[in-house]
Design a protein around this motif. Structure first.
Motif, PDB file in Angstrom:
ATOM      1  N   ILE A 251      39.287  31.952  41.666  1.00  0.00           N
ATOM      2  CA  ILE A 251      39.074  32.977  41.562  1.00  0.00           C
ATOM      3  C   ILE A 251      37.991  33.573  42.052  1.00  0.00           C
ATOM      4  O   ILE A 251      37.915  34.774  42.656  1.00  0.00           O
ATOM      5  N   LEU A 252      36.937  33.159  41.700  1.00  0.00           N
ATOM      6  CA  LEU A 252      35.626  33.491  42.129  1.00  0.00           C
ATOM      7  C   LEU A 252      35.616  33.454  43.800  1.00  0.00           C
ATOM      8  O   LEU A 252      34.896  34.328  44.516  1.00  0.00           O
ATOM      9  N   ASN A 253      35.698  32.225  44.391  1.00  0.00           N
ATOM     10  CA  ASN A 253      36.024  32.054  45.679  1.00  0.00           C
ATOM     11  C   ASN A 253      36.971  33.060  46.354  1.00  0.00           C
ATOM     12  O   ASN A 253      36.589  33.708  47.603  1.00  0.00           O
ATOM     13  N   THR A 254      37.896  33.339  45.844  1.00  0.00           N
ATOM     14  CA  THR A 254      39.025  34.284  46.446  1.00  0.00           C
ATOM     15  C   THR A 254      38.270  35.485  46.383  1.00  0.00           C
ATOM     16  O   THR A 254      38.573  36.442  47.308  1.00  0.00           O
ATOM     17  N   LEU A 255      37.732  35.989  45.326  1.00  0.00           N
ATOM     18  CA  LEU A 255      37.316  37.408  45.375  1.00  0.00           C
ATOM     19  C   LEU A 255      35.939  37.449  46.495  1.00  0.00           C
ATOM     20  O   LEU A 255      35.939  38.573  47.227  1.00  0.00           O
ATOM     21  N   THR A 256      35.277  36.470  46.849  1.00  0.00           N
ATOM     22  CA  THR A 256      34.212  36.351  47.801  1.00  0.00           C
ATOM     23  C   THR A 256      34.814  36.641  49.188  1.00  0.00           C
ATOM     24  O   THR A 256      34.518  37.150  50.038  1.00  0.00           O
ATOM     25  N   ILE A 257      35.841  35.791  49.351  1.00  0.00           N
ATOM     26  CA  ILE A 257      36.593  35.880  50.716  1.00  0.00           C
ATOM     27  C   ILE A 257      37.180  37.099  50.898  1.00  0.00           C
ATOM     28  O   ILE A 257      37.167  37.553  51.955  1.00  0.00           O
ATOM     29  N   VAL A 258      37.886  37.512  49.901  1.00  0.00           N
ATOM     30  CA  VAL A 258      38.890  38.848  50.172  1.00  0.00           C
ATOM     31  C   VAL A 258      37.807  40.003  50.414  1.00  0.00           C
ATOM     32  O   VAL A 258      38.186  40.859  50.961  1.00  0.00           O
ATOM     33  N   ALA A 259      36.607  39.985  49.719  1.00  0.00           N
ATOM     34  CA  ALA A 259      35.706  41.212  49.895  1.00  0.00           C
ATOM     35  C   ALA A 259      34.976  41.166  51.199  1.00  0.00           C
ATOM     36  O   ALA A 259      35.061  42.388  51.793  1.00  0.00           O
TER      37      ALA A 259
ATOM     38  N   ARG B 256      30.190  36.428  35.141  1.00  0.00           N
ATOM     39  CA  ARG B 256      29.503  36.366  33.470  1.00  0.00           C
ATOM     40  C   ARG B 256      30.616  36.477  32.181  1.00  0.00           C
ATOM     41  O   ARG B 256      30.193  36.673  31.361  1.00  0.00           O
ATOM     42  N   GLY B 257      31.833  36.063  32.673  1.00  0.00           N
ATOM     43  CA  GLY B 257      32.834  35.876  31.599  1.00  0.00           C
ATOM     44  C   GLY B 257      33.656  37.265  31.319  1.00  0.00           C
ATOM     45  O   GLY B 257      34.304  37.126  30.502  1.00  0.00           O
ATOM     46  N   GLU B 258      33.586  38.410  32.043  1.00  0.00           N
ATOM     47  CA  GLU B 258      34.215  39.374  31.643  1.00  0.00           C
ATOM     48  C   GLU B 258      35.695  39.085  32.282  1.00  0.00           C
ATOM     49  O   GLU B 258      36.022  38.359  33.188  1.00  0.00           O
ATOM     50  N   ARG B 259      36.733  39.897  31.817  1.00  0.00           N
ATOM     51  CA  ARG B 259      38.026  39.977  32.273  1.00  0.00           C
ATOM     52  C   ARG B 259      37.999  40.507  33.650  1.00  0.00           C
ATOM     53  O   ARG B 259      37.491  41.565  33.958  1.00  0.00           O
ATOM     54  N   LEU B 260      39.065  40.134  34.497  1.00  0.00           N
ATOM     55  CA  LEU B 260      39.433  40.720  35.827  1.00  0.00           C
ATOM     56  C   LEU B 260      39.658  42.231  35.787  1.00  0.00           C
ATOM     57  O   LEU B 260      39.101  42.971  36.579  1.00  0.00           O
ATOM     58  N   THR B 261      40.446  42.550  34.727  1.00  0.00           N
ATOM     59  CA  THR B 261      40.946  43.883  34.673  1.00  0.00           C
ATOM     60  C   THR B 261      39.632  44.903  34.217  1.00  0.00           C
ATOM     61  O   THR B 261      39.598  45.933  34.788  1.00  0.00           O
ATOM     62  N   ASN B 262      38.668  44.316  33.341  1.00  0.00           N
ATOM     63  CA  ASN B 262      37.422  45.316  32.957  1.00  0.00           C
ATOM     64  C   ASN B 262      36.816  45.250  34.358  1.00  0.00           C
ATOM     65  O   ASN B 262      36.070  46.598  34.488  1.00  0.00           O
ATOM     66  N   THR B 263      36.396  44.418  35.022  1.00  0.00           N
ATOM     67  CA  THR B 263      35.667  44.575  35.924  1.00  0.00           C
ATOM     68  C   THR B 263      36.281  45.391  37.161  1.00  0.00           C
ATOM     69  O   THR B 263      35.638  46.358  37.894  1.00  0.00           O
ATOM     70  N   ALA B 264      37.487  45.318  37.389  1.00  0.00           N
ATOM     71  CA  ALA B 264      38.200  46.144  38.137  1.00  0.00           C
ATOM     72  C   ALA B 264      38.217  47.666  37.824  1.00  0.00           C
ATOM     73  O   ALA B 264      37.967  48.698  38.585  1.00  0.00           O
ATOM     74  N   MET B 265      38.341  47.825  36.538  1.00  0.00           N
ATOM     75  CA  MET B 265      38.082  49.003  35.945  1.00  0.00           C
ATOM     76  C   MET B 265      36.746  49.842  36.149  1.00  0.00           C
ATOM     77  O   MET B 265      36.774  50.993  36.480  1.00  0.00           O
ATOM     78  N   GLN B 266      35.828  48.914  36.229  1.00  0.00           N
ATOM     79  CA  GLN B 266      34.208  49.488  36.540  1.00  0.00           C
ATOM     80  C   GLN B 266      34.094  49.893  37.775  1.00  0.00           C
ATOM     81  O   GLN B 266      33.257  50.931  38.176  1.00  0.00           O
ATOM     82  N   THR B 267      35.083  49.522  38.670  1.00  0.00           N
ATOM     83  CA  THR B 267      34.771  49.883  40.178  1.00  0.00           C
ATOM     84  C   THR B 267      35.237  51.358  40.362  1.00  0.00           C
ATOM     85  O   THR B 267      34.720  51.984  41.436  1.00  0.00           O
ATOM     86  N   GLY B 268      36.273  51.996  39.553  1.00  0.00           N
ATOM     87  CA  GLY B 268      36.661  53.307  39.525  1.00  0.00           C
ATOM     88  C   GLY B 268      37.656  53.364  40.784  1.00  0.00           C
ATOM     89  O   GLY B 268      38.233  54.648  41.095  1.00  0.00           O
TER      90      GLY B 268
ATOM     91  N   ILE C  40      34.241  44.839  45.243  1.00  0.00           N
ATOM     92  CA  ILE C  40      35.247  43.637  45.100  1.00  0.00           C
ATOM     93  C   ILE C  40      34.101  42.574  44.560  1.00  0.00           C
ATOM     94  O   ILE C  40      34.357  41.617  43.635  1.00  0.00           O
ATOM     95  N   THR C  41      32.838  42.581  45.280  1.00  0.00           N
ATOM     96  CA  THR C  41      32.000  41.640  45.097  1.00  0.00           C
ATOM     97  C   THR C  41      31.419  41.732  43.685  1.00  0.00           C
ATOM     98  O   THR C  41      31.061  40.672  43.130  1.00  0.00           O
ATOM     99  N   SER C  42      31.148  43.117  43.205  1.00  0.00           N
ATOM    100  CA  SER C  42      30.868  43.222  41.709  1.00  0.00           C
ATOM    101  C   SER C  42      31.770  42.856  40.889  1.00  0.00           C
ATOM    102  O   SER C  42      31.345  42.318  39.562  1.00  0.00           O
ATOM    103  N   MET C  43      33.159  42.583  41.379  1.00  0.00           N
ATOM    104  CA  MET C  43      33.977  42.353  40.371  1.00  0.00           C
ATOM    105  C   MET C  43      33.928  40.739  40.511  1.00  0.00           C
ATOM    106  O   MET C  43      33.955  40.279  39.142  1.00  0.00           O
ATOM    107  N   GLY C  44      33.523  40.148  41.390  1.00  0.00           N
ATOM    108  CA  GLY C  44      33.277  38.556  41.246  1.00  0.00           C
ATOM    109  C   GLY C  44      32.045  38.399  40.347  1.00  0.00           C
ATOM    110  O   GLY C  44      32.014  37.390  39.563  1.00  0.00           O
ATOM    111  N   ASP C  45      31.038  39.221  40.441  1.00  0.00           N
ATOM    112  CA  ASP C  45      29.788  39.101  39.548  1.00  0.00           C
ATOM    113  C   ASP C  45      30.272  39.193  38.116  1.00  0.00           C
ATOM    114  O   ASP C  45      29.615  38.251  36.993  1.00  0.00           O
ATOM    115  N   GLY C  46      31.185  40.371  37.679  1.00  0.00           N
ATOM    116  CA  GLY C  46      31.622  40.383  36.388  1.00  0.00           C
ATOM    117  C   GLY C  46      32.434  39.186  35.726  1.00  0.00           C
ATOM    118  O   GLY C  46      32.241  38.664  34.624  1.00  0.00           O
ATOM    119  N   VAL C  47      33.136  38.784  36.908  1.00  0.00           N
ATOM    120  CA  VAL C  47      33.953  37.441  36.245  1.00  0.00           C
ATOM    121  C   VAL C  47      32.933  36.450  36.034  1.00  0.00           C
ATOM    122  O   VAL C  47      33.352  35.565  35.257  1.00  0.00           O
TER     123      VAL C  47
END
Length: 405
Positions: free
Chosen positions: A286-294, A315-327, A306-313
């Motif tokens: 998933i981390l590689n996927t987020l980097t490539i897709v970004a 750190r151990g956060e859920r993907l949904t929570n990091t997606a929510m933070q992007t707005g 999307i890169t910030s989502m990867g940073d959150g994941v």
């Protein structure tokens, strides 16, 4: 990579000779055997330096050509044709010279002992990060044909999206271009003729006429500076948005444009959802996927989110929570992501998210023409009214004055 001179016989028994490049003598023999040539003598001519990526700065491969190549490579791979022979055959039949050079270069990389993904990676301007990653995954898992057919679907979806956008914007662009041309002709040639007549009559002119005459005189006196300023401004703008900071600013500004900003945003998010689903299905972490897709969503601002989502994941956060933070995502999409995480089927639900965004894109593109048309009509009406008041009103006043006498 060395150059080898060889003599041998083909499958019909005819004598053949020539030269080829290979990493060593054994690879040269294997290459000849794949071509159906039985070598009788092989001698090394010279040792070349390490190969460098082929320079194709001005080369372009259209979306249709890339889709056709990927589909043909899929068919040959599925049929069991060796990859080097498949690439060589496609290079011989390619009508695009740039594609032919690229395929020959990839074939030489394979002959030298490198993997297929390394060959594609040498040409980042022609093959996207997703394309290269899918090739790498397919090659690593032994399912190259499955990866190629998924790439065909991905490329076709991208092509259709671009076609829909061009189709929706074609009419407004033509109308605006016609208006600009008409304004230049009127201010440079039509208004001067009327202003000469009005100046001879010496009558008081309406305010609209004074505006038109002043605009015409300004255009006639300073048109060369306006032209140079427009060109310099355009080139400077292009140079600025080609930088990292400028590109980030422009991609963020595009999302705020009236009428079309939401379309750009949904296109990028649909591309993210579809690509993310495809990469997860292929087994990419998933981390590689987020980097490539970004780097492949087509918008630096959304790519940064999307890169910030990867940073959150990470750190151990859920993907949904990091997606929510992007707005960036709607509550419905976030809910589907959450269900996907809980059930372990996030790839399938992201496919549905992509379908949802694509349906919204279709709807907004259909509404775009309906929304732009009244705006253009109002603008044209105001332009015609200004011209009518500025040109014909003084004529009517002068006619009335003459009649009154």
């Amino acid at each position: 990579m060395a150059t080898f001179l060889y003599r041998g016989r083909d499958q019909s028994g005819n004598a053949v000779e020539g030269n080829l490049q290979a990493g060593n003598r054994d690879m040269a023999i294997a290459q000849l055997m794949q071509k159906g040539v039985t070598p009788l003598k092989i001698a090394e001519q010279a040792t070349a330096q390490a190969s460098k990526p082929v320079s194709l700065r001005s080369a372009k491969i259209s979306a249709e050509e890339l889709i056709l190549f990927t589909r043909q490579l899929y068919a040959l791979t599925k049929a069991g044709v060796p990859i080097i022979r498949a690439l060589s055959g496609l290079a011989e039949s390619a009508s695009n010279e740039a594609l032919k050079v690229v395929l020959d270069d990839i074939s030489q990389v394979l002959v030298s002992g490198s993997d297929l993904a390394s060959g594609f990676r040498r040409h980042p301007k022609l093959f996207s990060p997703i394309y290269i990653s899918m090739i790498h995954i397919g090659e690593s898992t032994g399912n190259l044909d499955h990866a190629l057919i998924r790439l065909v679907g991905h490329l076709e979806m991208e092509r259709e999206t671009k076609k829909r956008i061009k189709s929706a914007l074609r009419y407004p662009i033509m109308v605006v271009s016609a208006i600009v041309v008409a304004m230049v002709v009127i201010t440079m040639f039509v208004i001067p003729s009327f202003s000469a007549v009005f100046s001879k009559l010496g009558a008081d002119l309406p305010f609209a006429t004074l505006i038109l005459i002043a605009t015409s005189e300004f255009m006639q006196n300073w048109w060369h500076l306006l032209l140079v300023g427009t060109i310099v401004g355009f080139v400077g703008f292009r140079q600025y948005i080609s930088t990292d900071a400028g590109g980030l600013w422009w991609d963020r500004a595009k999302l705020r444009l009236p009428l079309i900003g939401s379309i750009f945003e949904r296109i990028a998010l649909a591309r993210f959802s579809r690509s993310f689903s495809m990469m997860l299905t292929a087994g990419v972490p998933i981390l590689n996927t987020l980097t490539i897709v970004a780097g492949s969503v087509g918008n630096l601002f959304i790519g940064k989110a999307i890169t910030s989502m990867g940073d959150g994941v990470q750190r151990g956060e859920r993907l949904t929570n990091t997606a929510m933070q992007t707005g960036l995502f709607t509550p419905l999409v976030l809910q589907m992501m959450a269900v996907g995480e809980e059930t372990g089927s996030i790839d399938k639900l992201l496919d549905e998210v992509a379908d949802f965004y694509e349906q919204e894109i279709d709807y907004e593109l259909k509404q775009l023409a309906d929304a732009i048309e009244p705006i253009l009509l109002v603008f044209l009406g105001a332009l015609v009214l200004l011209l009518a008041l500025g040109v014909f009103l003084p004529v009517w006043e002068l006619s009335g004055a003459v009649t009154g006498k």
